[in-house]
Design a protein around this motif. Structure first.
Motif, PDB file in Angstrom:
ATOM      1  N   ALA A  32      31.377  43.797  48.637  1.00 37.08           N
ATOM      2  CA  ALA A  32      30.039  43.309  49.002  1.00 37.08           C
ATOM      3  C   ALA A  32      28.960  44.107  48.291  1.00 37.08           C
ATOM      4  O   ALA A  32      27.959  43.544  47.825  1.00 37.08           O
ATOM      5  CB  ALA A  32      29.855  43.386  50.515  1.00 37.08           C
ATOM      6  N   TYR A  33      29.142  45.405  48.175  1.00 39.97           N
ATOM      7  CA  TYR A  33      28.144  46.235  47.505  1.00 39.97           C
ATOM      8  C   TYR A  33      28.100  45.941  45.998  1.00 39.97           C
ATOM      9  O   TYR A  33      27.030  45.887  45.406  1.00 39.97           O
ATOM     10  CB  TYR A  33      28.423  47.714  47.759  1.00 39.97           C
ATOM     11  N   CYS A  34      29.254  45.725  45.387  1.00 37.45           N
ATOM     12  CA  CYS A  34      29.273  45.359  43.961  1.00 37.45           C
ATOM     13  C   CYS A  34      28.595  44.008  43.740  1.00 37.45           C
ATOM     14  O   CYS A  34      27.862  43.829  42.763  1.00 37.45           O
ATOM     15  CB  CYS A  34      30.698  45.331  43.435  1.00 37.45           C
ATOM     16  N   ALA A  35      28.820  43.052  44.644  1.00 40.80           N
ATOM     17  CA  ALA A  35      28.154  41.755  44.530  1.00 40.80           C
ATOM     18  C   ALA A  35      26.651  41.918  44.699  1.00 40.80           C
ATOM     19  O   ALA A  35      25.865  41.301  43.975  1.00 40.80           O
ATOM     20  CB  ALA A  35      28.703  40.787  45.575  1.00 40.80           C
ATOM     21  N   ARG A  36      26.228  42.770  45.635  1.00 37.39           N
ATOM     22  CA  ARG A  36      24.802  43.011  45.830  1.00 37.39           C
ATOM     23  C   ARG A  36      24.191  43.674  44.604  1.00 37.39           C
ATOM     24  O   ARG A  36      23.072  43.349  44.207  1.00 37.39           O
ATOM     25  CB  ARG A  36      24.573  43.883  47.062  1.00 37.39           C
ATOM     26  N   LEU A  37      24.892  44.619  44.003  1.00 36.23           N
ATOM     27  CA  LEU A  37      24.390  45.258  42.786  1.00 36.23           C
ATOM     28  C   LEU A  37      24.245  44.247  41.657  1.00 36.23           C
ATOM     29  O   LEU A  37      23.309  44.330  40.854  1.00 36.23           O
ATOM     30  CB  LEU A  37      25.327  46.385  42.354  1.00 36.23           C
ATOM     31  N   VAL A  67      23.546  41.118  41.984  1.00 34.81           N
ATOM     32  CA  VAL A  67      22.563  40.086  42.280  1.00 34.81           C
ATOM     33  C   VAL A  67      21.160  40.645  42.479  1.00 34.81           C
ATOM     34  O   VAL A  67      20.184  40.071  42.010  1.00 34.81           O
ATOM     35  CB  VAL A  67      23.009  39.295  43.537  1.00 34.81           C
ATOM     36  N   LYS A  68      21.033  41.785  43.151  1.00 40.61           N
ATOM     37  CA  LYS A  68      19.720  42.237  43.610  1.00 40.61           C
ATOM     38  C   LYS A  68      19.041  43.313  42.769  1.00 40.61           C
ATOM     39  O   LYS A  68      17.840  43.481  42.877  1.00 40.61           O
ATOM     40  CB  LYS A  68      19.837  42.778  45.041  1.00 40.61           C
ATOM     41  N   THR A  69      19.743  44.084  41.993  1.00 40.45           N
ATOM     42  CA  THR A  69      19.096  45.221  41.337  1.00 40.45           C
ATOM     43  C   THR A  69      18.488  44.829  39.999  1.00 40.45           C
ATOM     44  O   THR A  69      18.735  43.762  39.463  1.00 40.45           O
ATOM     45  CB  THR A  69      20.098  46.369  41.095  1.00 40.45           C
ATOM     46  N   PHE A 102      19.162  49.676  48.274  1.00 37.50           N
ATOM     47  CA  PHE A 102      20.026  49.327  49.402  1.00 37.50           C
ATOM     48  C   PHE A 102      19.510  49.929  50.702  1.00 37.50           C
ATOM     49  O   PHE A 102      19.428  49.256  51.711  1.00 37.50           O
ATOM     50  CB  PHE A 102      21.451  49.807  49.102  1.00 37.50           C
TER      51      PHE A 102
END
Length: 124
Positions: free
Chosen positions: A70-75, A77-79, A104
């Motif tokens: 989930a954190y890799c997907a967030r990185l 998409v969001k950063t 985050f």
């Protein structure tokens, strides 16, 4: 060209030798090949139900893997480090993040609503 031929011949010799192994330690009853077909202990539901100490381990490791994914997907998409748009001007892409929190966690309580407003406008 000769080196390539020698390498190919050596590779064929090694693969033929490995395929010719018919030792009871490898192929026989109780040998390595037979044991490699069975799943490891604790990886089937029957053996996992029997080994109660492995159950919390599987839950914790599984939760950690989900968090990392989930954190890799967030990185991705969001950063600001990853750019998914096809816009050629980077100012248009990074202008998207003006006034938004993209980190985050925000333990310092930084106000991101004014983020990017004090930057000089180089286009004018």
């Amino acid at each position: 060209m000769k080196i390539c031929c020698y390498f190919r011949d050596a590779k064929m010799f090694i693969s033929r030798a490995l395929r010719a192994i018919d030792h009871p330690y490898i192929m026989g009853k109780g040998g390595r090949m037979e044991n490699n077909k069975k799943p490891m202990q604790g990886l089937t539901m029957k053996s996992l139900a029997h080994h109660k100490a492995l159950q919390p381990l599987f839950i914790i490791i599984g939760g950690g893997m989900v968090f990392v994914a989930a954190y890799c997907a967030r990185l991705a998409v969001k950063t600001t480090d990853v750019n998914w748009s096809k816009v050629k001007d980077p100012a248009d892409t990074y202008g998207y993040y003006d006034g938004k929190q993209f980190k985050f966690l925000n333990p310092a309580g930084v106000d991101y609503s004014r983020y990017g407003q004090d930057r000089p406008n180089y286009k004018e």
